[in-house]
Each structure stands twice: as C-alpha cells, then as structure tokens.
Design an enzyme around this catalytic site. Structure first.
Site, PDB file in Angstrom:
ATOM      1  N   LYS A   4       0.836  -1.205   0.000  1.00  0.00           N
ATOM      2  CA  LYS A   4       0.000   0.000   0.000  1.00  0.00           C
ATOM      3  C   LYS A   4       0.872   1.257   0.000  1.00  0.00           C
ATOM      4  CE  LYS A   4      -1.620   1.700   4.033  1.00  0.00           C
ATOM      5  NZ  LYS A   4      -1.399   3.141   4.234  1.00  0.00           N
ATOM      6  N   ASN A   5       1.876   1.289   0.864  1.00  0.00           N
ATOM      7  CA  ASN A   5       2.673   2.506   1.018  1.00  0.00           C
ATOM      8  C   ASN A   5       3.599   2.771  -0.164  1.00  0.00           C
ATOM      9  OD1 ASN A   5       1.427   3.007   3.393  1.00  0.00           O
ATOM     10  ND2 ASN A   5       3.198   2.565   4.707  1.00  0.00           N
ATOM     11  N   CYS A  50      -3.993  13.064  13.214  1.00  0.00           N
ATOM     12  CA  CYS A  50      -4.606  11.752  13.084  1.00  0.00           C
ATOM     13  C   CYS A  50      -4.377  10.988  14.372  1.00  0.00           C
ATOM     14  CB  CYS A  50      -4.081  10.992  11.867  1.00  0.00           C
ATOM     15  SG  CYS A  50      -2.455  10.332  12.093  1.00  0.00           S
ATOM     16  N   ARG A  79       1.521  14.751  13.247  1.00  0.00           N
ATOM     17  CA  ARG A  79       1.966  14.524  11.873  1.00  0.00           C
ATOM     18  C   ARG A  79       1.991  15.783  11.000  1.00  0.00           C
ATOM     19  NH1 ARG A  79      -0.288   8.745   9.872  1.00  0.00           N
ATOM     20  NH2 ARG A  79       1.527   8.838   8.526  1.00  0.00           N
ATOM     21  N   ASP A 129       5.452   0.760  11.849  1.00  0.00           N
ATOM     22  CA  ASP A 129       4.206   0.129  11.393  1.00  0.00           C
ATOM     23  C   ASP A 129       4.083  -1.328  11.853  1.00  0.00           C
ATOM     24  OD1 ASP A 129       3.435   2.470  10.228  1.00  0.00           O
ATOM     25  OD2 ASP A 129       3.729   1.835   8.165  1.00  0.00           O
ATOM     26  N   ARG A 187      -8.231  -0.548   5.073  1.00  0.00           N
ATOM     27  CA  ARG A 187      -7.344   0.431   4.415  1.00  0.00           C
ATOM     28  C   ARG A 187      -6.024  -0.202   4.022  1.00  0.00           C
ATOM     29  NH1 ARG A 187      -6.004   5.327   7.740  1.00  0.00           N
ATOM     30  NH2 ARG A 187      -4.787   5.566   5.857  1.00  0.00           N
TER      31      ARG A 187
HETATM   32  C1  UD1 Z   1       4.793   6.893   6.096  1.00  0.00           C
HETATM   33  C2  UD1 Z   1       3.893   5.675   6.005  1.00  0.00           C
HETATM   34  C3  UD1 Z   1       3.427   5.245   7.408  1.00  0.00           C
HETATM   35  C4  UD1 Z   1       4.631   5.053   8.314  1.00  0.00           C
HETATM   36  C5  UD1 Z   1       5.543   6.271   8.292  1.00  0.00           C
HETATM   37  C6  UD1 Z   1       6.837   6.075   9.075  1.00  0.00           C
HETATM   38  C7  UD1 Z   1       2.848   5.962   3.845  1.00  0.00           C
HETATM   39  C8  UD1 Z   1       1.618   6.251   3.078  1.00  0.00           C
HETATM   40  N1  UD1 Z   1       2.741   6.015   5.171  1.00  0.00           N
HETATM   41  O1  UD1 Z   1       4.016   7.948   6.624  1.00  0.00           O
HETATM   42  O2  UD1 Z   1       2.691   4.045   7.282  1.00  0.00           O
HETATM   43  O3  UD1 Z   1       4.180   4.847   9.642  1.00  0.00           O
HETATM   44  O4  UD1 Z   1       5.916   6.594   6.934  1.00  0.00           O
HETATM   45  O5  UD1 Z   1       7.530   4.966   8.572  1.00  0.00           O
HETATM   46  O6  UD1 Z   1       3.887   5.657   3.295  1.00  0.00           O
HETATM   47  N2  UD1 Z   1       7.288  14.616  10.152  1.00  0.00           N
HETATM   48  C9  UD1 Z   1       7.487  15.956  10.437  1.00  0.00           C
HETATM   49  N3  UD1 Z   1       7.310  16.857   9.425  1.00  0.00           N
HETATM   50  C10 UD1 Z   1       6.978  16.475   8.163  1.00  0.00           C
HETATM   51  C11 UD1 Z   1       6.789  15.094   7.876  1.00  0.00           C
HETATM   52  C12 UD1 Z   1       6.969  14.215   8.906  1.00  0.00           C
HETATM   53  O7  UD1 Z   1       7.792  16.327  11.576  1.00  0.00           O
HETATM   54  O8  UD1 Z   1       6.838  17.330   7.284  1.00  0.00           O
HETATM   55  C13 UD1 Z   1       7.458  13.628  11.231  1.00  0.00           C
HETATM   56  C14 UD1 Z   1       6.191  12.826  11.500  1.00  0.00           C
HETATM   57  O9  UD1 Z   1       5.313  13.503  12.363  1.00  0.00           O
HETATM   58  C15 UD1 Z   1       6.762  11.577  12.121  1.00  0.00           C
HETATM   59  C16 UD1 Z   1       8.077  11.381  11.348  1.00  0.00           C
HETATM   60  O10 UD1 Z   1       8.389  12.653  10.805  1.00  0.00           O
HETATM   61  O11 UD1 Z   1       7.060  11.791  13.471  1.00  0.00           O
HETATM   62  C17 UD1 Z   1       8.023  10.350  10.232  1.00  0.00           C
HETATM   63  O12 UD1 Z   1       6.913  10.635   9.420  1.00  0.00           O
HETATM   64  P1  UD1 Z   1       6.891  10.278   7.854  1.00  0.00           P
HETATM   65  O13 UD1 Z   1       8.035   9.371   7.555  1.00  0.00           O
HETATM   66  O14 UD1 Z   1       6.767  11.533   7.085  1.00  0.00           O
HETATM   67  O15 UD1 Z   1       5.552   9.471   7.746  1.00  0.00           O
HETATM   68  P2  UD1 Z   1       4.539   9.449   6.534  1.00  0.00           P
HETATM   69  O16 UD1 Z   1       5.266   9.644   5.254  1.00  0.00           O
HETATM   70  O17 UD1 Z   1       3.374  10.324   6.838  1.00  0.00           O
END
Ligand code: UD1
Length: 420
Positions: free
Chosen positions: A22-23, A116, A121, A305, A397
């Site tokens: 999915k990711n 969420c 996030r 995850d 999902r």
């Molecule tokens: C993706 C995955 C999710 C997984 C996560 C971490 C998808 C669709 N989802 O989510 O299943 O749990 O990676 O492996 O691929 N952060 C910031 N600022 C930002 C972006 C992120 O502070 O602009 C922080 C987030 O709050 C979190 C950390 O960075 O604490 C990692 O998040 P991120 O790797 O971005 O997760 P997603 O891409 O949303």
C-alpha cells in the site's frame, strides 16, 4: 460498520501470498501526475486507500482504467489542481499529489491533512523543501496554496528528520525541476526506492537509490511506464508475527527478506525460526516466546508500522520487553485495548513495558488505527474464546483479504456485517 469475529487458539499453518505494498502504491499512483503518458502499475492491492487515491486522481482529471490487480492512469489534461479536504482528511497520503502537481503545472491547492490518531503529523518538511525549490506557499482556510509559475528549480534539501512522505514528494518534484536537487537525510524505506525505480523507468535521472543521499537531475518531461509494485513488508511482517504468536508455521510468498531484516532478527531473539529464501520467508513458532526489546527507527531499523503487532506478541511472551516508539508520539492506542484482553502493559512516555502473561482472553475491542487493528487481530488469534473487533474499516485500508488469508491457514475468523 463491519466487525471481525475471531475464536483464538489455532496454530496457523500454510502459505500466505503477500500483496503489493500500500505505502508504495500510493506515491506511485501520485507519480502519474508527472506525465501526460499512461502509467501502469501491476501487483496493485485491492484496498480502501487505493480507492481513495483513485477518486482524488479522477477528480483532478486523470483517466483511470482499472484492470486485474493493476491500474492504468493517464494524466493528459489536468483541469483541476485542487485536492479537496473531503478526500485528504480520509487519507493523509493524499498530500503526495502536491509535489507532482506543482512540478508539472506550476500550481497546486491541497487541503492540510490535519492530525490523526497516531500523532500531530506535520508536513513542514514537505513544504520547506518545496519552498527551497522555488515554490511560493501560503496556508489559507485550511489549504496549502503553492505556486511556481516559472517551474521548480533544483536545490540542496537537508531534512532534519527522516520523513518517508517528504522524501517522496521532493523526489517527484525534483524529477521535473530545472537543475540538480540533492536530498540529504532521505528516507531509505523500500517504498521510496520503489518510487525512485518507477521514476527512472519514466525517464527520471536519480542517483543514490536506497541511500540517505539522493541526487536528482531534473528533466523537462517524463514518459509513461509499466511498474510492478514491491511486496508489502508490513503485511508480511504482520503475518510473520501471526505465525510466531500462534506457534504456527507460515510461508510468506513473495516477501522480500532484506526488507524485513530488522523484524527477522528480533523474531529469532524471541525464539521463532525464520528461514529466508528466494520464494519468500518461512516463520515457525518454536516453543515459548522469549521477551526481546525493540526500538522503532526509520528503515533499516524496526518499523513503527510493526510496533503494535509486536506488542501483541510480547503480551504473551515468557518474559518482559521494553518497546520504544521514536517515530510517532501517540502510537500506543492499542495498549489499552490489548489490556482489556488481559495484557500487562505499562506506558512511560515513549516506552511501553510489556510483561508477558500466560493467556489473553477474548473480548470486544475497538480498532483505532490501521496497525493497531492488526495487533488486535493477532491478540484475538491467540486469545482464549471469542474476540470481536469493531471499526475494522481501518483494517480494510491496509490489509487485502485479511480474513481469507488467515482462515486459509486455519484461523477461525469471520466478518460480521453491522456493529458499532
Ligand atoms: C509513512 C507511512 C506510514 C509510516 C511512516 C513512518 C505511507 C503512506 N505512510 O508515513 O505508514 O508509519 O511513513 O515509517 O507511506 N514529520 C514531520 N514533518 C513532516 C513530515 C513528517 O515532523 O513534514 C514527522 C512525522 O510527524 C513523524 C516522522 O516525521 O514523526 C516520520 O513521518 P513520515 O516518515 O513523514 O511518515 P509518513 O510519510 O506520513
């Protein structure tokens, strides 16, 4: 809303085919916006999140042709570069359309995803990097308004935190930007690499795939391509723990061993047998489950995850384990639900001390997010008696045919229509 009923106590035996990730599928689908030629993705999982992104792309104007476990998307003309709140609030990954829309059309209006269940996030890393690439961004009425009328330009982007989504957004934007973009401290998750491979097949120039430094030389246009989506390491990891927790023996067909190395290492410490082959991974429970500590980290560390599912496994260990969550600040929603089934879990800030109990007992529980739901399924598979899991739309999902895959291996599990 549907519920899942499980009667625990059966060891799972057999083979489970692992679906496409999915990711990986979500950013790959967003990548169709980078070209006016068709992009075909095969090994596509049938999941609610894929439907959500399909509707987002369709409302932008993408022509979508679904097929058998595949999808073809053609973004010839995109009359609408607005990603509305109604879709984005359902799935945060919708924000992945921002980079491609901005890079190809010079503007995008994308709803802010909001918080969420697992934490605040933010998306500051996505926005900061795109600004470095020349985008003008402002937030108004809950929307990100981004513009780059003369196109994006290459930049040096250094993330101070590893972010999967931000790396993917910038990678896609950089593919069509003018000049060279260097992404430092890039996420190394296999899903990021899968996206990079597809972009290269579309004509992008990317070096350093799979490392923390990605160098992208922008090209004026990208072509169509056909790409097979990588196997879902989180689905595979979940079923690996289903084998361990039920003292069963499962072969996970198509799972990529190197994507699950951190989990395999920990499962071996807990006493499970893990065999890796070209065909996939075989996991067998092997007597008592030993306690082993885990800290979640970006890839190649232990994935956040899989933290909830691992907590279910440790709940029935013969010892104790300290689980520390370093990626998301509020990712222990499953702990109180597991406790309702008899687990002994104490949370101190970002760590959870799980003392193994002899038995879990079936109960009515509530799914709070995607991976929390699968941890309740694992607990239900080993608990004495009946477990009813409410709000399983979370499971839909991210897990394709979960009940069938598990019941084919001997689990007593069924979907009940209706419920709270
Ligand atoms: C993706 C995955 C999710 C997984 C996560 C971490 C998808 C669709 N989802 O989510 O299943 O749990 O990676 O492996 O691929 N952060 C910031 N600022 C930002 C972006 C992120 O502070 O602009 C922080 C987030 O709050 C979190 C950390 O960075 O604490 C990692 O998040 P991120 O790797 O971005 O997760 P997603 O891409 O949303």
């Amino acid at each position: 809303m549907d519920r899942i009923r499980i009667v625990g106590g059966r060891p799972l035996k057999g083979s489970i085919p692992i679906s496409g990730a999915k990711n990986a599928a979500l950013p790959l689908m967003a990548a169709c916006l980078l070209t006016d030629k068709p992009l075909t993705l095969t090994n596509l999982p049938a999941l609610a999140d894929i439907k959500t992104l399909t509707s987002l792309l369709e409302q932008h104007g993408v022509k979508v042709t679904p097929g058998d476990r595949q999808i073809t998307m053609e973004a010839k003309e995109i009359p609408n570069t607005v990603a509305p709140y109604d879709i984005v609030r359902r799935m945060r990954a919708s924000v992945l359309v921002l980079g491609p829309l901005l890079a190809r059309f010079g503007n995008a209006v994308v709803s802010m995803p909001g918080g969420c269940a697992i934490g605040t996030r933010p998306i500051d890393l996505h926005l900061g990097a795109l600004e470095k690439m020349g985008a003008k961004i402002h937030i108004g009425r809950g929307y990100i308004h981004a513009e780059a009328p003369k196109g994006l330009k290459g930049a040096n982007v250094r993330f101070d935190k590893v972010s999967v989504g931000a790396t993917e957004n910038v990678l896609m934007a950089a593919a069509l930007a003018k000049g060279e973009t260097v992404i430092d401290n890039a996420a190394r998750e296999p899903e990021v690499t899968d996206l990079a491979k597809c972009l290269v097949a579309m004509g992008a120039k990317i070096e350093g795939m799979g490392t923390e430094k990605l160098v992208v030389k922008g090209v004026p246009r990208l072509e169509g391509a056909t790409h097979k989506i990588v196997a879902d390491r989180i689905e595979a990891g979940t079923y690996a723990m289903a084998a361990a927790i039920t003292h069963g023996d499962l072969t996970l067909e198509g799972a990529e061993a190197e994507h699950l190395a951190a989990l395999s290492e920990v499962l071996r410490k807990t006493g499970a047998k893990v065999e890796e082959s070209k065909a996939g991974i075989r996991i067998a429970g092997n007597g008592a489950i030993a306690g082993a500590d885990v800290i979640t980290e970006p890839f190649p560390g232990f994935p956040t995850d899989l933290q909830a599912q691992y907590m279910a496994l440790m709940a029935v260990s013969d010892g104790a384990a300290m689980i520390t969550e370093t990626i998301f600040e509020n990712r222990y929603m499953h702990a109180p639900e597991l406790s309702r089934m008899g687990a002994n879990i104490t949370i101190h800030g970002s760590s959870a001390l799980v003392r193994g109990v002899e038995k879990l007992f079936g109960a009515e529980v509530m799914a709070t997010d995607l991976r929390a739901s699968s941890s309740l399924v694992l607990a239900g598979l080993v608990a004495e008696g009946e477990t009813i899991i409410n709000r399983i739309y979370h499971l839909d999902r991210g897990y394709e045919n979960l009940e069938k895959k598990l019941s084919d291996c001997g689990a007593e599990i069924e979907r009940l229509p209706g419920g709270r």
